[in-house]
Design a protein around this motif. Structure first.
Motif, PDB file in Angstrom:
ATOM      1  N   ASP A 271       3.433  -3.168   1.635  1.00 17.82           N
ATOM      2  CA  ASP A 271       2.115  -2.865   1.083  1.00 17.82           C
ATOM      3  C   ASP A 271       2.277  -1.940  -0.126  1.00 17.82           C
ATOM      4  O   ASP A 271       3.390  -1.694  -0.576  1.00 17.82           O
ATOM      5  CB  ASP A 271       1.196  -2.271   2.163  1.00 17.82           C
ATOM      6  CG  ASP A 271       1.763  -0.995   2.765  1.00 17.82           C
ATOM      7  OD1 ASP A 271       2.621  -0.354   2.111  1.00 17.82           O
ATOM      8  OD2 ASP A 271       1.351  -0.631   3.879  1.00 17.82           O
TER       9      ASP A 271
ATOM     10  N   ASN B 241       2.117   1.201  -0.463  1.00 17.33           N
ATOM     11  CA  ASN B 241       2.887   2.426  -0.274  1.00 17.33           C
ATOM     12  C   ASN B 241       4.327   2.176   0.156  1.00 17.33           C
ATOM     13  O   ASN B 241       5.161   3.073   0.100  1.00 17.33           O
ATOM     14  CB  ASN B 241       2.217   3.309   0.782  1.00 17.33           C
ATOM     15  CG  ASN B 241       0.830   3.720   0.365  1.00 17.33           C
ATOM     16  OD1 ASN B 241       0.615   4.049  -0.797  1.00 17.33           O
ATOM     17  ND2 ASN B 241      -0.115   3.670   1.284  1.00 17.33           N
ATOM     18  N   HIS B 242       4.598   0.963   0.659  1.00 15.04           N
ATOM     19  CA  HIS B 242       5.946   0.650   1.138  1.00 15.04           C
ATOM     20  C   HIS B 242       6.379  -0.697   0.581  1.00 15.04           C
ATOM     21  O   HIS B 242       6.194  -1.723   1.227  1.00 15.04           O
ATOM     22  CB  HIS B 242       5.990   0.624   2.667  1.00 15.04           C
ATOM     23  CG  HIS B 242       5.687   1.943   3.285  1.00 15.04           C
ATOM     24  ND1 HIS B 242       4.419   2.316   3.631  1.00 15.04           N
ATOM     25  CD2 HIS B 242       6.493   2.984   3.606  1.00 15.04           C
ATOM     26  CE1 HIS B 242       4.450   3.543   4.141  1.00 15.04           C
ATOM     27  NE2 HIS B 242       5.695   3.973   4.136  1.00 15.04           N
TER      28      HIS B 242
ATOM     29  N   HIS C  82       8.301  -1.944   6.145  1.00 14.81           N
ATOM     30  CA  HIS C  82       8.216  -0.716   6.943  1.00 14.81           C
ATOM     31  C   HIS C  82       9.336  -0.584   7.963  1.00 14.81           C
ATOM     32  O   HIS C  82       9.194   0.134   8.952  1.00 14.81           O
ATOM     33  CB  HIS C  82       6.863  -0.672   7.653  1.00 14.81           C
ATOM     34  CG  HIS C  82       5.703  -0.614   6.717  1.00 14.81           C
ATOM     35  ND1 HIS C  82       5.219  -1.732   6.082  1.00 14.81           N
ATOM     36  CD2 HIS C  82       4.952   0.419   6.273  1.00 14.81           C
ATOM     37  CE1 HIS C  82       4.208  -1.379   5.294  1.00 14.81           C
ATOM     38  NE2 HIS C  82       4.031  -0.090   5.394  1.00 14.81           N
TER      39      HIS C  82
END
Ligand SMILES: [Zn+2]
Length: 277
Positions: free
Chosen positions: A64, A66-67, A71
């Motif tokens: 996403d 942010n990553h 993850h």
């Protein structure tokens, strides 16, 4: 997760919780320090089961904003918070051990410890059935609970029959064991997040996948992202004369690295140097 798997998980949680409650009763109602310390580790164990599963679920989320790489490494959150839980109970256990006042152990303590152990054996056999999954990992984790359980049955029984000293010694031994396990796990986790390289055999194997297809590997750096996932950064000398074959060989080699070693290889190209060869 499948419906059946969810039921099994719920059963494991219930039996682990019941085991912990029996041990707390043995420690507090029947005055056994060793059973109490064991109860503390059971609670930490239960917390770690929940934490590991929660972070496992998070780690499978797709990339996403942010990553960007996904993850996968969030999985370590489970281990980190498990260590926090065990460190917390280690502190409480140490406080118990540091107050050596005489006390009397009742026979109820070893009985409760035995009932707790039975609950744990059920929980372990349930989690062993789901081999390979995160619960299989939990099963190995919890085997130390069984060793602790047997130890405190012995120490609280001799503590009730002969002298509280035996029970007290049992609690000291268990507390040392928690600190020892903590040290081992902290070391292990530190190593795992340190970008550690795989064994040379794997690095050479991946190089070979590329070189056997006529690609000349100039450099390969590898690291573990988690226990099973590898990432590699490779520099290849580009052959401009045969671009089509070159591209095909490259994607084949990348696929082989992925299938054989679960390694994602990122490739950078270098121009053929005229002064070499
Ligand atoms: Zn994210």
């Amino acid at each position: 997760m499948l419906r059946k798997e969810k039921d099994r998980l719920l059963l494991i949680l219930v039996f682990s919780l019941a085991g912990g409650i029996f041990k707390i009763a043995g420690g507090i109602i029947y005055h056994s320090k060793s059973v109490l310390v064991d109860a503390l580790t059971s609670m930490a164990n239960l917390a770690s089961l929940v934490l590991i599963l929660a972070f496992m679920k998070k780690s499978s989320m797709p990339p996403d904003e942010n990553h960007h790489f996904g993850h996968v490494r969030l999985k370590f959150g489970g281990s980190i918070f498990t260590l926090m839980a065990y460190s917390f109970v280690a502190g409480i256990a140490l406080m118990e051990v540091l107050s050596p006042k005489a006390y009397t152990v009742s026979l109820g303590a070893p009985v409760m410890a035995a009932l707790g152990l039975i609950c744990y054996l059920v929980a372990i056999s349930l989690s062993k059935e789901s081999r390979g999954g995160p619960l299989g990992y939990y099963a190995t984790f919890t085997v130390s609970e069984v060793i602790e359980g047997i130890t405190v049955i012995a120490s609280s029984l001799t503590g009730a029959v002969y002298s509280y000293i035996f029970d007290y010694l049992g609690s000291i031994a268990l507390t040392f064991y928690i600190f020892y396990e903590l040290l081992k796990s902290f070391k292990d986790l530190t190593l795992k997040v340190s970008d550690i390289a795989p064994p040379l055999r794997i690095v050479e194997g991946i190089k070979k996948s590329f070189e056997s297809r006529g690609l000349s590997v100039e450099e390969l750096k590898m690291r573990y992202i988690d226990e099973k996932t590898l990432e590699g950064h490779m520099i290849i000398i580009m052959d401009k004369n045969n671009m089509e074959d070159f591209e095909e060989a490259l994607s084949e080699a990348k696929r082989e690295a992925k299938e054989k070693y679960n390694a994602e290889i990122f490739v950078e190209f270098d121009r053929k140097k005229d002064n070499v060869k």
